[in-house]
Scaffold this active site. Structure first.
Site, short mmCIF file in Angstrom:
data_model
loop_
_atom_site.label_atom_id
_atom_site.label_comp_id
_atom_site.label_asym_id
_atom_site.label_seq_id
_atom_site.Cartn_x
_atom_site.Cartn_y
_atom_site.Cartn_z
CG HIS A 188 -2.06 0.95 1.13
ND1 HIS A 188 -1.91 2.32 1.20
CD2 HIS A 188 -3.39 0.73 0.96
CE1 HIS A 188 -3.09 2.90 1.08
NE2 HIS A 188 -4.01 1.96 0.94
CG HIS A 189 1.59 5.11 -2.78
ND1 HIS A 189 2.70 5.75 -2.26
CD2 HIS A 189 1.67 5.30 -4.12
CE1 HIS A 189 3.39 6.30 -3.25
NE2 HIS A 189 2.79 6.04 -4.39
#
Length: 456
Positions: free
Chosen positions: A131-132
């Site tokens: 996930h960013h």
């Protein structure tokens, strides 16, 4: 979480704004399973974020917290399977695509690895999904480097396995108190930095009042450009948005792309952006239309020596209109170089975290709508991530290539470049509603890259 990371987490109320990073590492042989699991386990102990999940704070007083998952299970995050089909890279990408489309289990740490065995030539691949909110592309490469070796069979060491981070459960009262403490510490830090800036500003104002006024105006204009809504894409054909996408890849010689850039007094990134812009112009022409310019999103890395080891995201999502219809490659590279240089020196770049603090005070629905209006009007994203300049190994297998696939986050196409030894690997992520014929897009990008490489 930092407020910037929290924004990326919160705007996923709109699933089209999901910011999942996917990467595929192709290995020259099957990695040793026991050694690989040991390496990854060690990495999760050295990088606490890999064992942490996101927990919201009461009443949204502060950004969500990273807390160690008391139920952390490596078997959930690392899985093995055999390739289908003929064991080609395309078969691996077909596995990676639905992984990237799926949202994360928000009760667990936000990453997954799938090791695909049985590729042609007895090779293997590792699909990495992260996930960013955990990190950006540059930080992701730093995380990967903690799990690799510089030799196929490194000499044995007596290093001990680091202890696992201890999970700590906070009750509602303690969580609320901790949230207030976080806000207090953050505000003190902002005040401390502002105090020094105010002293310098007062001194400057006394001797150069006109310059101060001009500077304030420039900063206000820069912030306006950073936050300006752009709800409509410039492309007349890449207008659809969905939750389905296609992964594709191209590979080119790194020295040739650098030489092409140098011949036109540009950088590697300038040549890369020109190649992507030219490919998108060709794609429009294939569909009977021509465009003069498109709106591009580009992450501007704002890491410094002091923050290079700090976890999380450290970039500015610059959005600006770029020309795509300049036929002369040298002229096009120089035009892109000037535009990108302007973006790197925008005054608002230094205000990303303070702006994020303000935006996070808005209701989630409001901030999601704001970001949607800002981002969904972009046509494409380009990102350039430096990779390893030397051979690297994972559990006895050499990494032949590392292919990045950046998140769409509301754009039609994301094209990300990652260098590895003497090659650049280009990952293309295209929204199927915007680009229903991705093979045509791939051909257009191939042609455009080859046109740029002729400058070498």
């Amino acid at each position: 979480m930092s407020d910037s990371d929290a924004l990326m987490w919160n705007i996923e109320k709109d699933p089209i704004l999901r910011s999942t990073i996917t990467a595929v590492a192709v290995l020259d042989r099957r990695p040793d399973r026991e050694a690989l699991l040991h390496r990854i386990d060690r990495g999760t102990r050295l990088i606490p974020r890999m064992r942490q999940r996101v927990i919201g704070n009461p009443y949204s007083i502060a950004p969500p917290r990273w807390e160690v998952d008391p139920y952390f299970d490596l078997r959930y995050h690392v899985r093995f399977l055999n390739a289908g089909g003929n064991g080609t890279l395309r078969d691996v990408l077909d596995i990676a695509e639905p992984m990237g489309m799926q949202g994360f289990d928000r009760a667990r740490p936000l990453w997954e690895f799938v090791i695909v065995e049985g590729l042609e030539g007895d090779r293997a691949a590792i699909i990495q999904k992260i996930h960013h909110a955990i990190t950006d592309g540059v930080g992701g490469m730093q995380m990967v480097m903690t799990m690799i070796d510089l030799e196929r069979e490194p000499a044995p060491t007596d290093e001990e396995m680091p202890p696992a981070p201890e999970a700590e459960h906070m009750g509602p009262l303690r969580r609320t108190a901790d949230a207030f403490g976080h806000v207090r510490r953050r505000n003190l830090g902002i005040a401390r930095r502002a105090g020094g800036n105010l002293v310098a500003a007062a001194s400057t104002a006394a001797s150069h009042p006109a310059a101060v006024v001009a500077g304030l105006g420039a900063t206000a204009g820069s912030v306006g450009r950073l936050l300006a809504p752009t709800p409509t894409p410039l492309s007349p054909i890449m207008t659809g948005r969905s939750m389905s996408f296609r992964f594709q890849t191209l590979t080119f010689p790194l020295p040739d792309l650098k030489a092409a850039a140098k011949a036109s007094s540009g950088t590697l990134n300038d040549a890369f952006v020109v190649a992507v812009a030219g490919g998108l112009r060709r794609y429009h022409q294939r569909h009977g239309t021509d465009v003069e310019s498109l709106r591009m999103t580009m992450p501007i890395n704002i890491r410094t020596e002091d923050t290079s080891d700090v976890a999380g995201n450290q970039f500015v999502p610059a959005r600006f209109v770029v020309p795509v219809a300049i036929d002369d490659v040298t002229e096009h590279i120089r035009a892109i170089h000037e535009l990108v240089d302007q973006q790197r020196h925008e005054p608002a770049n230094a205000l990303v975290e303070p702006l994020a603090v303000v935006l996070n005070r808005l209701p989630t629905t409001a901030v999601t709508a704001l970001f949607g209006s800002m981002i969904k009007g972009s046509d494409f994203t380009t990102s350039n991530v430096p990779g390893a300049p030397i051979p690297i190994y994972i559990a006895g297998a050499r990494v032949e290539s590392m292919i990045p696939f950046g998140p769409l986050v509301g754009v039609a196409v994301n094209v990300t470049l990652l260098s590895n030894l003497d090659d650049v690997h280009v990952g293309i992520n295209s929204d199927m509603a915007a680009v229903p014929d991705p093979e045509v897009l791939l051909e257009c990008l191939q042609e455009s890259f080859e046109a740029v490489l002729k400058q070498a």
